[in-house]
Design a protein around this motif. Structure first.
Motif, PDB file in Angstrom:
ATOM      1  N   ILE A  94       1.557  -6.204   7.915  1.00 65.99           N
ATOM      2  CA  ILE A  94       2.786  -5.560   8.379  1.00 65.99           C
ATOM      3  C   ILE A  94       2.541  -4.061   8.311  1.00 65.99           C
ATOM      4  N   ASN A  95       2.543  -3.414   9.461  1.00 65.52           N
ATOM      5  CA  ASN A  95       2.177  -2.003   9.487  1.00 65.52           C
ATOM      6  C   ASN A  95       2.832  -1.335  10.696  1.00 65.52           C
ATOM      7  N   THR A  96       3.289  -0.082  10.505  1.00 68.66           N
ATOM      8  CA  THR A  96       3.926   0.639  11.616  1.00 68.66           C
ATOM      9  C   THR A  96       2.913   1.088  12.666  1.00 68.66           C
ATOM     10  N   GLN A 148     -12.757  -3.338  -3.406  1.00 68.79           N
ATOM     11  CA  GLN A 148     -14.112  -3.221  -3.887  1.00 68.79           C
ATOM     12  C   GLN A 148     -14.171  -2.825  -5.356  1.00 68.79           C
ATOM     13  N   THR A 149     -13.373  -1.847  -5.753  1.00 63.67           N
ATOM     14  CA  THR A 149     -13.410  -1.408  -7.146  1.00 63.67           C
ATOM     15  C   THR A 149     -12.327  -2.068  -7.990  1.00 63.67           C
ATOM     16  N   GLY A 150     -11.560  -2.962  -7.404  1.00 64.49           N
ATOM     17  CA  GLY A 150     -10.515  -3.647  -8.156  1.00 64.49           C
ATOM     18  C   GLY A 150     -10.794  -5.138  -8.214  1.00 64.49           C
ATOM     19  N   GLY A 204       0.826  -1.200   0.000  1.00 64.13           N
ATOM     20  CA  GLY A 204       0.000   0.000   0.000  1.00 64.13           C
ATOM     21  C   GLY A 204       0.856   1.244   0.000  1.00 64.13           C
ATOM     22  N   ARG A 205       0.198   2.346   0.295  1.00 64.31           N
ATOM     23  CA  ARG A 205       0.866   3.639   0.271  1.00 64.31           C
ATOM     24  C   ARG A 205       2.022   3.683   1.276  1.00 64.31           C
ATOM     25  N   GLY A 206       1.916   2.850   2.307  1.00 63.33           N
ATOM     26  CA  GLY A 206       2.991   2.794   3.305  1.00 63.33           C
ATOM     27  C   GLY A 206       4.311   2.297   2.748  1.00 63.33           C
ATOM     28  N   ILE A 228      -0.480  -1.299   4.235  1.00 60.32           N
ATOM     29  CA  ILE A 228      -1.875  -1.112   3.817  1.00 60.32           C
ATOM     30  C   ILE A 228      -2.697  -0.875   5.077  1.00 60.32           C
ATOM     31  N   SER A 229      -3.475   0.207   5.106  1.00 63.41           N
ATOM     32  CA  SER A 229      -4.182   0.558   6.339  1.00 63.41           C
ATOM     33  C   SER A 229      -5.353  -0.383   6.611  1.00 63.41           C
ATOM     34  N   GLY A 230      -5.929  -0.954   5.541  1.00 64.76           N
ATOM     35  CA  GLY A 230      -7.051  -1.868   5.744  1.00 64.76           C
ATOM     36  C   GLY A 230      -8.398  -1.160   5.677  1.00 64.76           C
ATOM     37  N   CYS A 271      -1.838  -4.684  -4.958  1.00 61.21           N
ATOM     38  CA  CYS A 271      -1.625  -3.376  -4.316  1.00 61.21           C
ATOM     39  C   CYS A 271      -2.961  -2.758  -3.933  1.00 61.21           C
ATOM     40  N   SER A 272      -2.894  -1.680  -3.150  1.00 60.77           N
ATOM     41  CA  SER A 272      -4.116  -0.941  -2.805  1.00 60.77           C
ATOM     42  C   SER A 272      -4.421   0.049  -3.925  1.00 60.77           C
ATOM     43  N   ARG A 273      -5.600   0.602  -3.871  1.00 61.65           N
ATOM     44  CA  ARG A 273      -6.032   1.496  -4.949  1.00 61.65           C
ATOM     45  C   ARG A 273      -5.159   2.738  -5.138  1.00 61.65           C
ATOM     46  N   ILE A 286     -12.063  -0.236   4.556  1.00 58.77           N
ATOM     47  CA  ILE A 286     -13.147  -1.186   4.307  1.00 58.77           C
ATOM     48  C   ILE A 286     -13.258  -1.526   2.815  1.00 58.77           C
ATOM     49  N   GLN A 287     -12.955  -0.543   1.942  1.00 59.18           N
ATOM     50  CA  GLN A 287     -13.047  -0.821   0.501  1.00 59.18           C
ATOM     51  C   GLN A 287     -11.929  -1.753   0.041  1.00 59.18           C
ATOM     52  N   HIS A 288     -10.813  -1.694   0.727  1.00 66.09           N
ATOM     53  CA  HIS A 288      -9.725  -2.616   0.377  1.00 66.09           C
ATOM     54  C   HIS A 288     -10.075  -4.032   0.852  1.00 66.09           C
ATOM     55  N   ILE A 289     -10.570  -4.122   2.065  1.00 64.98           N
ATOM     56  CA  ILE A 289     -10.908  -5.420   2.649  1.00 64.98           C
ATOM     57  C   ILE A 289     -11.971  -6.137   1.812  1.00 64.98           C
TER      58      ILE A 289
HETATM   59  C1  LIG Z   1     -15.833   4.347  -3.615  1.00 62.64           C
HETATM   60  C2  LIG Z   1     -14.473   3.956  -3.127  1.00 62.64           C
HETATM   61  C3  LIG Z   1     -13.931   2.772  -3.583  1.00 62.64           C
HETATM   62  C4  LIG Z   1     -12.657   2.378  -3.145  1.00 62.64           C
HETATM   63  N1  LIG Z   1     -12.164   1.198  -3.603  1.00 62.64           N
HETATM   64  C5  LIG Z   1     -10.954   0.777  -3.145  1.00 62.64           C
HETATM   65  C6  LIG Z   1     -10.402  -0.466  -3.563  1.00 62.64           C
HETATM   66  O1  LIG Z   1     -10.987  -1.204  -4.364  1.00 62.64           O
HETATM   67  N2  LIG Z   1      -9.202  -0.851  -3.076  1.00 62.64           N
HETATM   68  C7  LIG Z   1      -8.486  -0.078  -2.195  1.00 62.64           C
HETATM   69  O2  LIG Z   1      -7.399  -0.490  -1.784  1.00 62.64           O
HETATM   70  N3  LIG Z   1      -8.981   1.108  -1.811  1.00 62.64           N
HETATM   71  C8  LIG Z   1     -10.178   1.555  -2.255  1.00 62.64           C
HETATM   72  N4  LIG Z   1     -10.637   2.784  -1.850  1.00 62.64           N
HETATM   73  C9  LIG Z   1      -9.740   3.651  -1.082  1.00 62.64           C
HETATM   74  C10 LIG Z   1      -9.700   3.325   0.387  1.00 62.64           C
HETATM   75  O3  LIG Z   1     -10.719   4.042   1.048  1.00 62.64           O
HETATM   76  C11 LIG Z   1      -8.343   3.719   1.007  1.00 62.64           C
HETATM   77  O4  LIG Z   1      -8.131   5.083   0.763  1.00 62.64           O
HETATM   78  C12 LIG Z   1      -7.166   2.930   0.470  1.00 62.64           C
HETATM   79  O5  LIG Z   1      -7.417   1.550   0.509  1.00 62.64           O
HETATM   80  C13 LIG Z   1      -5.944   3.232   1.299  1.00 62.64           C
HETATM   81  O6  LIG Z   1      -4.809   2.661   0.710  1.00 62.64           O
HETATM   82  P1  LIG Z   1      -3.525   2.315   1.568  1.00 62.64           P
HETATM   83  O7  LIG Z   1      -3.897   1.432   2.664  1.00 62.64           O
HETATM   84  O8  LIG Z   1      -2.487   1.868   0.626  1.00 62.64           O
HETATM   85  O9  LIG Z   1      -3.047   3.752   2.073  1.00 62.64           O
HETATM   86  P2  LIG Z   1      -3.196   4.472   3.483  1.00 62.64           P
HETATM   87  O10 LIG Z   1      -4.567   4.454   3.965  1.00 62.64           O
HETATM   88  O11 LIG Z   1      -2.513   5.781   3.306  1.00 62.64           O
HETATM   89  O12 LIG Z   1      -2.381   3.552   4.460  1.00 62.64           O
HETATM   90  C14 LIG Z   1      -1.004   3.429   4.446  1.00 62.64           C
HETATM   91  C15 LIG Z   1      -0.650   2.532   5.627  1.00 62.64           C
HETATM   92  O13 LIG Z   1       0.732   2.282   5.612  1.00 62.64           O
HETATM   93  C16 LIG Z   1       1.221   2.308   6.950  1.00 62.64           C
HETATM   94  N5  LIG Z   1       2.641   2.584   6.861  1.00 62.64           N
HETATM   95  C17 LIG Z   1       3.261   3.772   6.632  1.00 62.64           C
HETATM   96  N6  LIG Z   1       4.583   3.592   6.598  1.00 62.64           N
HETATM   97  C18 LIG Z   1       4.824   2.289   6.798  1.00 62.64           C
HETATM   98  C19 LIG Z   1       5.984   1.514   6.854  1.00 62.64           C
HETATM   99  N7  LIG Z   1       7.221   2.038   6.704  1.00 62.64           N
HETATM  100  N8  LIG Z   1       5.879   0.188   7.100  1.00 62.64           N
HETATM  101  C20 LIG Z   1       4.655  -0.382   7.271  1.00 62.64           C
HETATM  102  N9  LIG Z   1       3.516   0.321   7.210  1.00 62.64           N
HETATM  103  C21 LIG Z   1       3.606   1.640   6.967  1.00 62.64           C
HETATM  104  C22 LIG Z   1       0.404   3.353   7.622  1.00 62.64           C
HETATM  105  O14 LIG Z   1       0.376   3.132   9.023  1.00 62.64           O
HETATM  106  C23 LIG Z   1      -0.960   3.139   6.984  1.00 62.64           C
HETATM  107  O15 LIG Z   1      -1.733   2.229   7.724  1.00 62.64           O
HETATM  108  C24 LIG Z   1     -11.912   3.189  -2.261  1.00 62.64           C
HETATM  109  C25 LIG Z   1     -12.478   4.388  -1.804  1.00 62.64           C
HETATM  110  C26 LIG Z   1     -13.741   4.765  -2.217  1.00 62.64           C
HETATM  111  C27 LIG Z   1     -14.314   6.038  -1.692  1.00 62.64           C
END
Ligand SMILES: Cc1cc2nc3c(=O)[nH]c(=O)nc-3n(C[C@H](O)[C@H](O)[C@H](O)COP(=O)(O)OP(=O)(O)OC[C@H]3O[C@@H](n4cnc5c(N)ncnc54)[C@H](O)[C@@H]3O)c2cc1C
Lengths: 249, 322
Positions: free
Chosen positions: B286-288, B252-254, B209-211, B267-269, B234-236, B271-274
């Motif tokens: 694995i998350n900080t 959800q959208t992937g 994910g973005r992390g 990956i933060s987890g 990967c996450s969205r 609900i749309q990812h889950i």
């Molecule tokens: C209609 C709609 C549909 C969506 N559909 C999807 C979908 O299909 N799939 C999807 O994934 N998202 C979807 N989203 C987006 C979703 O809401 C989240 O924004 C997205 O999943 C967040 O991605 P992420 O976990 O990569 O990033 P973030 O939420 O930014 O999380 C990053 C995580 O990385 C951790 N982190 C940071 N640095 C480190 C490190 N060095 N080591 C370990 N961990 C670290 C942080 O603690 C954080 O938990 C949708 C949103 C909407 C509104």
């Protein structure tokens, strides 16, 4: 060329769902309703195609099957940029019922391209677009992740398992859209919201149709056991657990 | 009476998902006390067709015509309908993948058959015909009654398992009648991701994910995936940023996947990812951030920096294997 976009009205994706009446009905209390995410992307793409002056797209209409309560969602589609809207005044009952109502709308008004989302995030049927195309007897292309127009011809990319296919099709065509058709959904601005109030929202009465399926009741998934935490200094433990406890490696 | 299962192939080869689908159809046939007929469209050698009988197909029907090289939804649903009618099939089974999602609703209209989509187990009862399916993107399940005489089911991938049940099959050819106006879409070009393990087929998945902070850091995920023979996801936001191709986006959208193991790093987890991974049998996070919602759905968790944990984990797996 006229474009129609089918819109489903769904609970916001962050909603915690609950059921009432012996788990036979969704508890709609406090739910925020939004345009189904895939429909929103399809609408965004339809508007982009219309704005591109190389394309002869006359209008983008949205259609929705639902009660008066879903008008805010339709207004949102108008605020994003659709020219006009049609609401079929009936509660959606199953995919067949909805597709039959949509087919009636298409037969009354002519459209060249009809967009539907690949599924609806509420009942996840992945059915309405395909049923609609069959009812109309027109081609459909599903899992569309890119769509362009060139001299009134569609140029489409469909995702297949393990690849992509570049396609063309005769019109009219039902385009069943997934992610990629647009990257980000378009958001309404103030001007759009003002203009949406004056745009036509035509209400039509439903045709009589049965349903083929019945949603009898609902259950929530079983709670997961709590997560086992592993010391980051000892990742070996995770390997052992995956091998000997989970047995997935 | 019969159960008709549409078996997709990839360049003449079936995949494990095909065998899972045939296993499902033949268990259903057993419950309904009828036979399993498998239909294949396109060029598949007889030895490969015969594999379908290892999972319970009593009869295998092959349709091979030049104009059916690519899936045209109208033409394919017409062919499946013709075979369903010839075999007097009352239940049709397709995979809940891109092809199945495209064909099943068209067949529902053609056959006036109720569609139970993305089912994940055998029907709870045959009369009334009750199936269980995921709704609200995995936040709940519904018990759905299919009310028509004929029924169509699409099976969620990796939800049922593969069961051997060898039959001595009858193999037949079928010549469908197709008019040109049933072929209104054309495929101009095909691009295949060759030799790449498909995310939806993978039993093990490593996801970032973005992390993960930068696309360059993906080499750490890739090293782990290579060690395990896993696919990448990967996450969205990661695919929206263009760090990874959109085929890898789960949620959800992937892509919606059901691997045996899903390792989520950074990956933060949400609900749309889950929604896309909740059917995984085991989730490792694995998350900080120890309060990240991913730990609510994970089976095993490590609070730590993915950049440090991933290489150590890769090394630990390498040792465990040798
Ligand atoms: C209609 C709609 C549909 C969506 N559909 C999807 C979908 O299909 N799939 C999807 O994934 N998202 C979807 N989203 C987006 C979703 O809401 C989240 O924004 C997205 O999943 C967040 O991605 P992420 O976990 O990569 O990033 P973030 O939420 O930014 O999380 C990053 C995580 O990385 C951790 N982190 C940071 N640095 C480190 C490190 N060095 N080591 C370990 N961990 C670290 C942080 O603690 C954080 O938990 C949708 C949103 C909407 C509104």
């Amino acid at each position: 060329m006229k474009i129609l976009v089918c819109i489903s009205n769904v609970p916001d994706t962050t909603t915690k769902v609950r059921f009432v009446d012996d788990n036979t009905r969704l508890d709609t209390n406090g739910i925020q309703w939004v345009i189904n995410p895939w429909d929103e992307l399809a609408l965004t793409r339809a508007l982009q195609l219309k704005e591109d002056k190389n394309n002869a797209v006359e209008s983008v209409t949205v259609v929705h099957v639902g009660g008066k309560g879903s008008e805010p969602t339709i207004r949102k589609a108008l605020a994003i940029g659709a020219d006009d809207a049609i609401r079929v005044n009936a509660e959606p009952q199953d995919a067949w019922f909805v597709a039959s109502q949509l087919a009636e709308v298409v037969q009354q008004n002519e459209f060249d391209i009809i967009f539907a989302g690949i599924e609806s995030s509420d009942y996840n049927g992945a059915a309405v677009g395909g049923m609609l195309s069959e009812l109309l007897g027109v081609p459909s292309i599903s899992a569309v992740s890119s769509m362009d127009l060139e001299n009134d011809q569609v140029k489409i990319i469909r995702d297949i398992d393990g690849g992509k296919e570049q396609m063309t099709s005769q019109l009219p065509l039902v385009v069943i859209a997934q992610k990629g058709i647009a990257i980000e959904p378009r958001i309404a601005n103030m001007r759009g919201i003002m203009m949406a109030r004056k745009k036509p929202l035509n209400v039509v009465e439903p045709v009589e149709k049965d349903t083929l399926v019945e949603f009898v009741d609902y259950e929530l998934p079983q709670a997961k056991p709590p997560c086992k935490m592993i010391d980051p200094e000892n990742v070996q433990e995770l390997v052992d657990l995956l091998q000997n406890e989970a047995k997935v490696i | 009476m019969a159960i008709l299962v549409y078996t997709e192939h990839w360049d003449g080869q079936f995949k494990k998902s095909t065998f899972e689908l045939v296993s499902y159809a033949s268990k259903l046939a057993e419950a309904a006390n009828t036979q399993t007929v498998a239909l294949s469209i396109g060029e598949v050698e007889e030895d490969n067709l015969r594999q379908l009988a290892d999972y319970g197909a009593d009869k295998i029907i092959s349709v091979n015509q030049q104009n059916l090289k690519y899936v045209d939804n109208q033409a394919y649903s017409s062919v499946i309908q013709q075979v369903a009618d010839q075999e007097e099939a009352d239940i049709l089974v397709l995979a809940h993948n891109n092809t199945g999602k495209a064909l099943a609703p068209r067949l529902s209209v053609r056959l006036q058959a109720a569609l139970g989509s993305e089912v994940n187990q055998l029907p709870a009862s045959l009369d009334p015909f009750m199936v269980n399916k995921k709704v609200f993107s995995g936040k709940a399940f519904a018990n759905v009654k299919l009310k028509t005489d004929r029924k169509i089911l699409t099976l969620a991938q990796n939800s049922f398992g593969i069961y051997e049940n060898t039959q001595e099959p009858v193999i037949e050819k079928f010549e469908p009648t197709l008019s040109d106006d049933q072929l209104q879409t054309q495929v101009a070009e095909v691009e295949k991701h060759r030799d790449k393990l498909l995310l939806t087929d993978a039993e093990l998945v490593v996801s970032g994910g973005r992390g993960m902070k930068t696309p360059e850091n993906w080499d750490k995920l890739k090293a782990l995936a290579d060690e395990l023979g896993a696919a990448l996801a990967c996450s969205r936001p990661v695919s929206d940023e263009g760090w990874r191709p959109h085929e890898e986006h789960t949620g959800q959208t992937g892509k919606i996947i059901a691997p045996d193991l899903y390792i989520a790093a950074g990956i933060s987890g949400a609900i749309q990812h889950i929604a896309g991974v909740s059917a995984a049998k085991y989730i490792v996070a694995i998350n900080t951030d120890q309060d990240a919602p991913i730990f609510d759905v994970a089976d095993y968790g490590i609070v730590g920096d993915a950049m440090k944990v991933l290489p150590e984990l890769t090394e630990a797996f390498r040792k465990a294997r040798s």
